[in-house]
Design a protein around this motif. Structure first.
Motif, PDB file in Angstrom:
ATOM      1  N   HIS A 247       1.534  -1.304  -6.497  1.00 43.47           N
ATOM      2  CA  HIS A 247       0.456  -1.746  -5.862  1.00 43.47           C
ATOM      3  C   HIS A 247      -0.475  -2.261  -6.521  1.00 43.47           C
ATOM      4  O   HIS A 247      -1.786  -2.799  -5.972  1.00 43.47           O
ATOM      5  CB  HIS A 247      -0.472  -0.615  -5.033  1.00 43.47           C
ATOM      6  CG  HIS A 247      -1.032   0.407  -5.991  1.00 43.47           C
ATOM      7  ND1 HIS A 247      -0.397   1.564  -6.331  1.00 43.47           N
ATOM      8  CD2 HIS A 247      -2.091   0.572  -6.169  1.00 43.47           C
ATOM      9  CE1 HIS A 247      -0.994   2.308  -6.763  1.00 43.47           C
ATOM     10  NE2 HIS A 247      -2.398   1.809  -7.017  1.00 43.47           N
TER      11      HIS A 247
ATOM     12  N   GLN B 299       0.778  -1.246   0.038  1.00 44.69           N
ATOM     13  CA  GLN B 299      -0.054  -0.082  -0.004  1.00 44.69           C
ATOM     14  C   GLN B 299       0.910   1.187  -0.119  1.00 44.69           C
ATOM     15  O   GLN B 299       1.860   1.397   0.304  1.00 44.69           O
ATOM     16  CB  GLN B 299      -0.938   0.038   1.193  1.00 44.69           C
ATOM     17  CG  GLN B 299      -2.260  -0.741   1.181  1.00 44.69           C
ATOM     18  CD  GLN B 299      -3.131  -0.279   2.280  1.00 44.69           C
ATOM     19  OE1 GLN B 299      -2.541  -0.063   3.313  1.00 44.69           O
ATOM     20  NE2 GLN B 299      -4.355  -0.062   1.985  1.00 44.69           N
TER      21      GLN B 299
ATOM     22  N   SER C 225       4.669  -4.182   4.217  1.00 46.30           N
ATOM     23  CA  SER C 225       3.230  -3.626   5.085  1.00 46.30           C
ATOM     24  C   SER C 225       4.048  -3.133   6.227  1.00 46.30           C
ATOM     25  O   SER C 225       4.920  -3.682   7.063  1.00 46.30           O
ATOM     26  CB  SER C 225       2.499  -4.676   5.660  1.00 46.30           C
ATOM     27  OG  SER C 225       1.585  -4.325   6.285  1.00 46.30           O
TER      28      SER C 225
ATOM     29  N   LEU D 212      -3.696  -5.283   0.477  1.00 40.78           N
ATOM     30  CA  LEU D 212      -3.921  -5.577  -0.853  1.00 40.78           C
ATOM     31  C   LEU D 212      -5.054  -6.579  -1.185  1.00 40.78           C
ATOM     32  O   LEU D 212      -5.702  -6.920  -0.255  1.00 40.78           O
ATOM     33  CB  LEU D 212      -2.564  -5.921  -1.158  1.00 40.78           C
ATOM     34  CG  LEU D 212      -1.263  -5.044  -1.033  1.00 40.78           C
ATOM     35  CD1 LEU D 212      -0.022  -5.779  -1.047  1.00 40.78           C
ATOM     36  CD2 LEU D 212      -1.205  -3.769  -1.701  1.00 40.78           C
TER      37      LEU D 212
END
Length: 290
Positions: A208, A42, A224, A249
């Motif tokens: 992403h 992300q 992450s 995700l």
């Protein structure tokens, strides 16, 4: 050139601890020479900060771990950063916005002047011609044109030429197909694979877009909150749906369909690329098992 990071940690916000934000938190990762590698996560996961460490755009902080790219140890004061950056090319998101010169030829040659100040005019011309042709822009047609007269896809190709003109061994791209329409996206990815096959040894894409990874990457790492939580082939990563979802995700369409078919007794063994998935599914239909 193999890329190895060990316990790489990076904080934004200076030396005041109360203001610090941890962008990377003990990242240990190996990217092997020859891979088409995906860095996925992300916004804010640390993936772009990691990428910027690979050619020294972001310096390693004190007690911040290590980065080694081939012969270059980035924490070493003796590391030749100019040579490193000529070997590890960085392509930022929307690179066409960084074009600035009066002609395409001048724009592409700009990097050569920075990295090889003593380069001869003959060698410079040779490299610019080669870079433009490799990027899919015929030198005789585009060299003297203004970069601002080019289409969006052509501008991106010109920007790529300005990076590969230094003849890098590693190409790192941040969100490489952002803003491109489906045709432009397909053509640009075809260019990247052509460059990977014939010119650069290793390609690293930061994205992403899970479908982009499943279609193109040999391996990937999921970021992450500044950590790597999963590495592997696209299939290994996306079959671990819980890890992918925990990173905020989603799984690619082919992984979703594979899961749903398996729940209905149809087991599709594919690498999750659309072509391989549809080929395997067609085989199941031919066998009367789907």
């Amino acid at each position: 050139m193999q890329i190895i990071t060990e316990n790489l940690t990076y904080n934004y916000g200076g030396k005041t601890k109360s203001l610090q934000v941890k962008a990377l938190d003990g990242v240990s990762l190996t990217i092997n020479e020859g891979e088409f590698f995906g860095i996925i996560g992300q916004t804010g996961s640390g993936k772009s900060t990691f990428a910027c460490h690979l050619n020294g755009l972001i310096k390693i902080q004190k007690n911040g771990g290590s980065v080694r790219v081939g012969e270059f140890s980035l924490g070493d004061k003796k590391c030749d950063m100019r040579k490193l950056r000529s070997k590890v090319g960085m392509v930022f998101q929307y690179p066409e916005y960084q074009l600035f010169a009066e002609t395409v030829k001048e724009d592409v040659a700009f990097g050569l002047k920075n990295f090889f100040p003593d380069i001869s005019e003959e060698e410079k011309e040779k490299r610019v011609r080669n870079a433009l042709n490799l990027a899919g822009l015929d030198y005789d047609r585009f060299a003297e044109r203004s970069p601002f007269e080019l289409s969006g896809g052509q501008k991106r190709r010109a920007a790529i030429a300005g990076v590969i003109v230094t003849e890098p061994e590693v190409l790192v791209l941040d969100e490489p197909v952002a803003g491109l329409d489906p045709v432009g996206k397909r053509e640009f990815l075809s260019l990247l694979h052509e460059l990977h096959k014939k010119f650069v040894k290793t390609v690293v894409i930061v994205t992403h877009d899970m479908d982009l990874v499943s279609e193109n990457c040999t391996r990937a790492a999921v970021f992450s909150h500044g950590k790597v939580i999963k590495t592997g082939t696209p299939r290994e990563i996306f079959e671990d749906e819980a890890s992918v979802l925990s990173a905020g995700l989603d799984i690619p369409v082919t992984a979703y369909l594979t899961k749903r078919l398996r729940e209905r007794g149809v087991d599709i063994e594919s690498d999750l690329s659309v072509k391989d998935f549809t080929d395997r599914l067609a085989e199941k239909f031919a066998e009367g098992k789907a």
